[in-house]
Scaffold this motif. Structure first.
Motif, mmCIF file in Angstrom:
data_model
loop_
_atom_site.group_PDB
_atom_site.id
_atom_site.type_symbol
_atom_site.label_atom_id
_atom_site.label_comp_id
_atom_site.label_asym_id
_atom_site.label_seq_id
_atom_site.Cartn_x
_atom_site.Cartn_y
_atom_site.Cartn_z
ATOM 1 N N HIS A 89 38.834 28.938 2.721
ATOM 2 C CA HIS A 89 39.937 29.467 1.936
ATOM 3 C C HIS A 89 40.593 30.608 2.721
ATOM 4 O O HIS A 89 39.896 31.451 3.287
ATOM 5 C CB HIS A 89 39.356 29.986 0.615
ATOM 6 N N GLU A 90 41.932 30.634 2.785
ATOM 7 C CA GLU A 90 42.614 31.684 3.527
ATOM 8 C C GLU A 90 43.817 32.201 2.772
ATOM 9 O O GLU A 90 44.513 31.431 2.079
ATOM 10 C CB GLU A 90 43.049 31.178 4.913
ATOM 11 N N GLY A 91 44.069 33.495 2.903
ATOM 12 C CA GLY A 91 45.246 34.082 2.303
ATOM 13 C C GLY A 91 46.484 33.687 3.083
ATOM 14 O O GLY A 91 46.458 33.652 4.303
ATOM 15 N N VAL A 92 47.562 33.450 2.369
ATOM 16 C CA VAL A 92 48.810 33.020 2.977
ATOM 17 C C VAL A 92 49.866 34.116 2.889
ATOM 18 O O VAL A 92 50.550 34.409 3.871
ATOM 19 C CB VAL A 92 49.327 31.743 2.290
ATOM 20 N N HIS B 258 52.784 40.790 3.088
ATOM 21 C CA HIS B 258 51.803 40.528 4.144
ATOM 22 C C HIS B 258 51.635 39.027 4.259
ATOM 23 O O HIS B 258 51.494 38.340 3.239
ATOM 24 C CB HIS B 258 50.474 41.184 3.805
ATOM 25 N N TYR B 259 51.664 38.517 5.486
ATOM 26 C CA TYR B 259 51.613 37.074 5.702
ATOM 27 C C TYR B 259 50.544 36.702 6.724
ATOM 28 O O TYR B 259 50.282 37.439 7.683
ATOM 29 C CB TYR B 259 52.963 36.567 6.216
ATOM 30 N N PHE C 175 57.369 31.117 5.629
ATOM 31 C CA PHE C 175 57.095 31.238 4.203
ATOM 32 C C PHE C 175 57.629 32.574 3.689
ATOM 33 O O PHE C 175 57.625 33.579 4.402
ATOM 34 C CB PHE C 175 55.593 31.185 3.929
ATOM 35 N N THR C 176 58.066 32.576 2.418
ATOM 36 C CA THR C 176 58.515 33.805 1.777
ATOM 37 C C THR C 176 57.919 33.894 0.384
ATOM 38 O O THR C 176 58.099 32.982 -0.435
ATOM 39 C CB THR C 176 60.048 33.850 1.663
ATOM 40 N N ILE C 177 57.221 34.987 0.120
ATOM 41 C CA ILE C 177 56.663 35.228 -1.207
ATOM 42 C C ILE C 177 57.621 36.127 -1.975
ATOM 43 O O ILE C 177 58.243 37.027 -1.408
ATOM 44 C CB ILE C 177 55.256 35.867 -1.124
ATOM 45 N N SER C 178 57.741 35.864 -3.274
ATOM 46 C CA SER C 178 58.609 36.698 -4.102
ATOM 47 C C SER C 178 58.069 36.708 -5.526
ATOM 48 O O SER C 178 57.193 35.920 -5.880
ATOM 49 C CB SER C 178 60.053 36.205 -4.078
ATOM 50 N N MET D 186 58.469 27.695 1.128
ATOM 51 C CA MET D 186 57.854 27.208 2.361
ATOM 52 C C MET D 186 58.858 26.335 3.094
ATOM 53 O O MET D 186 59.379 25.373 2.522
ATOM 54 C CB MET D 186 56.590 26.413 2.044
ATOM 55 N N THR D 187 59.134 26.660 4.326
ATOM 56 C CA THR D 187 60.050 25.879 5.152
ATOM 57 C C THR D 187 59.347 25.439 6.425
ATOM 58 O O THR D 187 58.276 25.948 6.775
ATOM 59 C CB THR D 187 61.311 26.695 5.502
ATOM 60 N N SER D 188 59.965 24.509 7.127
ATOM 61 C CA SER D 188 59.424 23.987 8.396
ATOM 62 C C SER D 188 57.943 23.657 8.248
ATOM 63 O O SER D 188 57.123 24.031 9.089
ATOM 64 C CB SER D 188 59.633 25.013 9.523
ATOM 65 N N LEU D 189 57.614 22.963 7.198
ATOM 66 C CA LEU D 189 56.211 22.661 6.909
ATOM 67 C C LEU D 189 55.617 21.765 7.983
ATOM 68 O O LEU D 189 56.287 20.867 8.520
ATOM 69 C CB LEU D 189 56.084 22.020 5.532
#
Length: 125
Positions: free
Chosen positions: A45-48, A59-60, A68-71, A83-86
């Motif tokens: 398991h990893e933080g994204v 933090h990414y 990726f962009t968190i909001s 999530m882009t360019s997956l």
């Protein structure tokens, strides 16, 4: 009762985009640190991504930082992950989470108090 409803996952081709949503109920997200993490088959398991409640800093994970962009939307009590360019190695089960600590740990993988049930994302042609 604390609950998250996650949506937006699914199958996407390499290079494609998805936006994950997580709607919280039973508590207000406003003062919580929030994050997304994932677990790929056979991997840890990893933080994204994470947003600190202390100062709003983000933090990414290094491999997603430019994609990726968190909001958050406090009015909707929601967390998002664009999530882009997956890529195929982005495949996994993604979890939203919220924590009472005012800092991010492990890019959102550690120190969280409430977790969603997870939503699968598969990147494949």
């Amino acid at each position: 009762q604390v609950q998250f409803v996650e949506s937006g996952g699914g199958l996407v081709q390499p290079g494609g985009s998805l936006t994950l949503s997580c709607i919280a109920s039973g508590f207000r997200l406003n003062y919580y640190t929030i994050g997304w993490s994932r677990q790929a088959p056979g991997k840890e398991h990893e933080g994204v991504a994470c947003i600190s409640s202390e100062d709003g800093s983000t933090h990414y994970l290094g491999s997603v930082e430019d994609r990726f962009t968190i909001s958050r939307n406090n009015a909707k009590n929601a967390i998002y992950l664009q999530m882009t360019s997956l890529q195929p190695n982005d495949t996994g089960v993604y979890y939203c989470a919220a924590g009472k600590a005012d800092y991010c740990s492990g890019n959102g993988a550690n120190g969280m108090d409430y977790w969603g049930e997870g939503i699968p994302v598969t990147v494949s042609s």
